[in-house]
Design a protein around this motif. Structure first.
Motif, PDB file in Angstrom:
ATOM      1  N   ILE A   1       0.879  -1.172   0.000  1.00 55.83           N
ATOM      2  CA  ILE A   1       0.000   0.000   0.000  1.00 55.83           C
ATOM      3  C   ILE A   1       0.908   1.211   0.000  1.00 55.83           C
ATOM      4  CG2 ILE A   1      -1.773   1.241   1.304  1.00 55.83           C
ATOM      5  CD1 ILE A   1      -2.235  -1.460   2.786  1.00 55.83           C
ATOM      6  N   CYS A   2       0.539   2.213  -0.786  1.00 60.41           N
ATOM      7  CA  CYS A   2       1.442   3.355  -0.854  1.00 60.41           C
ATOM      8  C   CYS A   2       1.035   4.448   0.124  1.00 60.41           C
ATOM      9  CB  CYS A   2       1.489   3.888  -2.283  1.00 60.41           C
ATOM     10  SG  CYS A   2       2.933   4.921  -2.487  1.00 60.41           S
ATOM     11  N   ILE A   3       1.713   4.458   1.263  1.00 53.70           N
ATOM     12  CA  ILE A   3       1.495   5.538   2.230  1.00 53.70           C
ATOM     13  C   ILE A   3       2.808   6.286   2.385  1.00 53.70           C
ATOM     14  CG2 ILE A   3       0.897   6.146   4.597  1.00 53.70           C
ATOM     15  CD1 ILE A   3      -0.767   3.670   4.809  1.00 53.70           C
ATOM     16  N   LYS A   4       2.744   7.594   2.203  1.00 57.55           N
ATOM     17  CA  LYS A   4       3.946   8.405   2.432  1.00 57.55           C
ATOM     18  C   LYS A   4       3.791   9.127   3.755  1.00 57.55           C
ATOM     19  CE  LYS A   4       5.914   8.470  -1.892  1.00 57.55           C
ATOM     20  NZ  LYS A   4       7.288   8.247  -2.230  1.00 57.55           N
ATOM     21  N   TYR A   5       4.931   9.397   4.353  1.00 58.17           N
ATOM     22  CA  TYR A   5       4.910  10.096   5.632  1.00 58.17           C
ATOM     23  C   TYR A   5       5.840  11.282   5.521  1.00 58.17           C
ATOM     24  CZ  TYR A   5       6.934  11.016  10.230  1.00 58.17           C
ATOM     25  OH  TYR A   5       7.430  11.624  11.348  1.00 58.17           O
ATOM     26  N   ILE A   6       5.370  12.442   5.918  1.00 55.92           N
ATOM     27  CA  ILE A   6       6.275  13.599   5.895  1.00 55.92           C
ATOM     28  C   ILE A   6       6.170  14.371   7.197  1.00 55.92           C
ATOM     29  CG2 ILE A   6       4.625  15.100   4.670  1.00 55.92           C
ATOM     30  CD1 ILE A   6       7.224  16.295   3.330  1.00 55.92           C
ATOM     31  N   HIS A   7       7.332  14.691   7.740  1.00 57.90           N
ATOM     32  CA  HIS A   7       7.392  15.399   9.015  1.00 57.90           C
ATOM     33  C   HIS A   7       7.863  16.826   8.741  1.00 57.90           C
ATOM     34  CE1 HIS A   7       7.707  14.895  13.496  1.00 57.90           C
ATOM     35  NE2 HIS A   7       8.208  16.099  13.328  1.00 57.90           N
ATOM     36  N   VAL A   8       6.991  17.784   9.012  1.00 56.34           N
ATOM     37  CA  VAL A   8       7.336  19.180   8.733  1.00 56.34           C
ATOM     38  C   VAL A   8       7.469  19.938  10.047  1.00 56.34           C
ATOM     39  CG1 VAL A   8       6.607  21.294   7.579  1.00 56.34           C
ATOM     40  CG2 VAL A   8       5.879  19.081   6.673  1.00 56.34           C
ATOM     41  N   ASN A   9       8.578  20.624  10.228  1.00 52.36           N
ATOM     42  CA  ASN A   9       8.688  21.486  11.389  1.00 52.36           C
ATOM     43  C   ASN A   9       8.282  22.905  10.980  1.00 52.36           C
ATOM     44  OD1 ASN A   9       9.680  23.408  13.279  1.00 52.36           O
ATOM     45  ND2 ASN A   9      10.879  21.761  14.184  1.00 52.36           N
ATOM     46  N   CYS A  10       7.128  23.322  11.484  1.00 50.11           N
ATOM     47  CA  CYS A  10       6.553  24.594  11.014  1.00 50.11           C
ATOM     48  C   CYS A  10       7.354  25.804  11.476  1.00 50.11           C
ATOM     49  CB  CYS A  10       5.119  24.736  11.499  1.00 50.11           C
ATOM     50  SG  CYS A  10       4.075  23.401  10.943  1.00 50.11           S
ATOM     51  N   ARG A  11       8.202  25.614  12.477  1.00 50.84           N
ATOM     52  CA  ARG A  11       9.044  26.732  12.900  1.00 50.84           C
ATOM     53  C   ARG A  11      10.154  26.953  11.871  1.00 50.84           C
ATOM     54  NH1 ARG A  11      13.108  26.188  16.342  1.00 50.84           N
ATOM     55  NH2 ARG A  11      12.205  24.344  17.278  1.00 50.84           N
ATOM     56  N   LYS A  12      10.569  25.865  11.249  1.00 49.64           N
ATOM     57  CA  LYS A  12      11.631  25.997  10.262  1.00 49.64           C
ATOM     58  C   LYS A  12      11.090  26.312   8.878  1.00 49.64           C
ATOM     59  CE  LYS A  12      14.714  23.326  13.041  1.00 49.64           C
ATOM     60  NZ  LYS A  12      15.133  21.992  13.412  1.00 49.64           N
ATOM     61  N   GLU A  13      10.027  25.650   8.498  1.00 48.52           N
ATOM     62  CA  GLU A  13       9.391  25.940   7.190  1.00 48.52           C
ATOM     63  C   GLU A  13       8.316  26.963   7.476  1.00 48.52           C
ATOM     64  OE1 GLU A  13      10.624  23.973   4.739  1.00 48.52           O
ATOM     65  OE2 GLU A  13      11.668  22.648   6.132  1.00 48.52           O
ATOM     66  N   ARG A  14       8.670  28.220   7.463  1.00 47.65           N
ATOM     67  CA  ARG A  14       7.810  29.198   8.100  1.00 47.65           C
ATOM     68  C   ARG A  14       6.503  29.531   7.383  1.00 47.65           C
ATOM     69  NH1 ARG A  14       8.838  32.796  12.456  1.00 47.65           N
ATOM     70  NH2 ARG A  14      10.148  31.553  13.806  1.00 47.65           N
ATOM     71  N   THR A  15       6.376  29.189   6.130  1.00 47.87           N
ATOM     72  CA  THR A  15       5.138  29.580   5.442  1.00 47.87           C
ATOM     73  C   THR A  15       4.439  28.365   4.856  1.00 47.87           C
ATOM     74  OG1 THR A  15       6.271  29.843   3.347  1.00 47.87           O
ATOM     75  CG2 THR A  15       6.161  31.784   4.754  1.00 47.87           C
TER      76      THR A  15
ATOM     77  N   VAL B   1       2.716  15.390   9.000  1.00 45.44           N
ATOM     78  CA  VAL B   1       2.875  15.787  10.396  1.00 45.44           C
ATOM     79  C   VAL B   1       3.296  17.247  10.430  1.00 45.44           C
ATOM     80  CG1 VAL B   1       4.140  15.414  12.531  1.00 45.44           C
ATOM     81  CG2 VAL B   1       3.524  13.468  11.094  1.00 45.44           C
ATOM     82  N   LEU B   2       2.486  18.043  11.076  1.00 46.14           N
ATOM     83  CA  LEU B   2       2.816  19.462  11.215  1.00 46.14           C
ATOM     84  C   LEU B   2       3.300  19.690  12.645  1.00 46.14           C
ATOM     85  CD1 LEU B   2      -0.249  20.929   9.289  1.00 46.14           C
ATOM     86  CD2 LEU B   2       2.086  20.653   8.443  1.00 46.14           C
ATOM     87  N   ASP B   3       4.612  19.629  12.806  1.00 47.52           N
ATOM     88  CA  ASP B   3       5.215  19.738  14.133  1.00 47.52           C
ATOM     89  C   ASP B   3       5.383  21.217  14.474  1.00 47.52           C
ATOM     90  OD1 ASP B   3       6.464  19.107  16.505  1.00 47.52           O
ATOM     91  OD2 ASP B   3       7.928  17.744  15.596  1.00 47.52           O
ATOM     92  N   GLU B   4       5.208  21.539  15.734  1.00 52.46           N
ATOM     93  CA  GLU B   4       5.272  22.942  16.187  1.00 52.46           C
ATOM     94  C   GLU B   4       4.324  23.793  15.349  1.00 52.46           C
ATOM     95  OE1 GLU B   4       8.977  24.318  17.700  1.00 52.46           O
ATOM     96  OE2 GLU B   4       9.968  22.421  17.283  1.00 52.46           O
ATOM     97  N   LEU B   5       3.142  23.274  15.232  1.00 54.65           N
ATOM     98  CA  LEU B   5       2.097  23.849  14.389  1.00 54.65           C
ATOM     99  C   LEU B   5       1.739  25.277  14.772  1.00 54.65           C
ATOM    100  CD1 LEU B   5      -0.215  23.457  12.332  1.00 54.65           C
ATOM    101  CD2 LEU B   5      -1.511  22.315  14.107  1.00 54.65           C
ATOM    102  N   SER B   6       1.909  25.624  16.052  1.00 55.63           N
ATOM    103  CA  SER B   6       1.526  26.963  16.495  1.00 55.63           C
ATOM    104  C   SER B   6       2.226  28.045  15.667  1.00 55.63           C
ATOM    105  CB  SER B   6       1.850  27.151  17.971  1.00 55.63           C
ATOM    106  OG  SER B   6       3.206  26.864  18.185  1.00 55.63           O
ATOM    107  N   TYR B   7       3.396  27.731  15.133  1.00 54.52           N
ATOM    108  CA  TYR B   7       4.117  28.734  14.345  1.00 54.52           C
ATOM    109  C   TYR B   7       3.431  29.057  13.033  1.00 54.52           C
ATOM    110  CZ  TYR B   7       7.953  28.766  17.559  1.00 54.52           C
ATOM    111  OH  TYR B   7       8.696  28.931  18.675  1.00 54.52           O
TER     112      TYR B   7
END
Ligand SMILES: Nc1ncnc2c1ncn2[C@@H]1O[C@H](COP(=O)(O)OP(=O)(O)O)[C@@H](O)[C@H]1O
Ligand SMILES: [Mg+2]
Length: 399
Positions: free
Chosen positions: A87-101, A145-151
């Motif tokens: 099954i094709c499931i991709k996983y991506i972890h984004v740190n919203c503090r670093k990827e600011r927009t 995954v939107l990590d540190e989403l508050s940013y």
């Protein structure tokens, strides 16, 4: 000129110092089995009935208690289980503090699927459509995954709004996107619209703080992975547990162990002693804070510096917003820079609070004459000052 040779001849106390790195992902996560099991239950449908649902989960809990690492381990588990079943499931972890927009986040997600995707020329809405097309064409489900989403939320970005609504308007279509948001506390959600809040709040997993005993277990485990046997005694680990517990961030403990080991090596010791741990603990600013400072705009750093200087000079435990602002204006004047407005400074203060750098006791909320007393509770001021000055120096600003 044989420095390297000499260093290499010395027996190291480390087995593998990389395993003390805060970004290292260990094979086991003691005390987070319950959370991993719960996540697996929640996401099981993605594997048993692919693309039939879209899961949206929110993770909360204070800094340094394993939220990020647990979700990363879970992402790997999910990936493995799906590969086994084709099954094709991709996983991506984004740190919203670093990827600011939102724009950057979306580009990052698309590039996971299409490496050569060009960087410019699209609006976020375009990107979202492109992403959905790609997912449909290639029959992929993606867990974002939107990590540190508050940013992202606090910048009035509407990414979460867009992502939570993908597929909402159409039934019987393939569900392509699942989301895990990670936030320290739920208060940052207040700035979202009602329906996004209610979508995200349906599944909340609250990570609890680690107890002293658990911190001991974790630090012992990480020591076992990274140092040679008996280099760090149980008593000394216990000493490190105390300061780590009071700060509440495992990173702090990992960093002390690393520093103490380096100090022991530089002194040619065979084991780490009390003094090494004491020295290793001395100059530390919590790692989470260090990370935050590195990405902080200069003006915000000036404001923080004004706060530190004010606290140092007055020798009180707290300082008023007004007093900090005055000192901040002096710093700007000395540098020949235009100061930010009072309401911007007030925003900085709120951000410091969210970043756990300050505690604020608000006495009056009125826009004119906002009265608040501010403390920096957990960090050694002198160290913090040194670090900020160094970060500014690296940016070419000499204070
Ligand atoms: N249960 C655990 N076992 C081993 N290491 C852990 C555990 N919990 C946290 N850590 C380590 O502590 C550090 C902080 O964890 P992290 O996931 O970054 O915290 P958070 O995202 O909650 O701020 C990381 O280096 C992580 O590897
Ligand atoms: Mg984290």
């Amino acid at each position: 000129m044989e420095y390297f040779e000499e260093l290499l001849r010395k027996p190291s106390l480390f087995l593998d110092e990389g395993k003390l790195d805060i970004n290292y992902i260990p094979d086991r996560l003691p005390y987070r089995e319950k959370e991993l099991s719960l996540l697996s239950q929640l996401f099981l449908t993605l594997i048993t009935n692919p693309n039939s649902i879209s899961r949206k989960i929110l993770i909360t809990g204070r800094t340094g208690i394993g939220k990020t690492v647990t979700i990363k381990v879970f992402g790997e588990m999910l990936k493995e289980a799906s590969i086994k079943r084709n099954i094709c499931i991709k996983y991506i972890h984004v740190n919203c503090r670093k990827e600011r927009t939102s724009y950057k986040v979306l580009i990052k997600i698309i590039r996971l699927i299409n490496k050569n995707f060009p960087k410019r020329g699209y609006s976020p809405q375009d990107l979202l459509e492109i992403l959905l097309d790609l997912l449909n064409q290639q029959n992929i489900h993606i867990l974002i995954v939107l990590d540190e989403l508050s940013y992202l939320i606090n910048k009035g970005e509407d990414l979460l709004y867009l992502l939570t609504r993908i597929n909402d308007d159409s039934t019987n279509v393939q569900q392509r996107v699942s989301i895990i948001g990670i936030v320290r506390d739920l208060s940052c959600l207040n700035n979202l619209d009602y329906s996004t809040i209610s979508t995200m709040q349906r599944n909340i997993i609250k990570f609890s703080n680690y107890s002293r005993k658990q911190i001991f277990g974790i630090l012992k485990y990480r020591t076992h992975l990274s140092l040679k046997e008996n280099v760090l005694s149980k008593d000394l680990i216990n000493m490190i547990v105390e300061s780590t517990y009071s700060i509440g961030d495992i990173r702090y403990g990992l960093n002390i162990i690393w520093k103490a080991t380096k100090i022991a090596e530089s002194r040619n010791l065979k084991v780490i002693d009390n003094e090494c741990v004491r020295l290793g603990s001395q100059e530390l600013v919590p790692f989470s804070t260090l990370d935050i400072l590195k990405y902080m705009p200069s003006q915000k750093l000036f404001f923080l510096l004004a706060m530190i200087k004010g606290l140092q000079i007055s020798n009180n435990t707290d300082i008023s917003f007004l007093e900090i602002s005055k000192r901040y204006h002096i710093i700007c004047e000395n540098l020949g820079l235009n100061p930010r407005s009072s309401s911007q400074l007030w925003n900085y203060l709120q951000e410091f609070k969210r970043e756990s750098i300050v505690l604020i006791n608000v006495l009056s909320e009125k826009i004119k004459g906002r009265r608040a007393m501010i403390q920096i509770p957990e960090i050694n001021l002198l160290n913090l000052e040194k670090i900020i000055i160094e970060i500014l120096r690296l940016k070419g600003i000499n204070i």
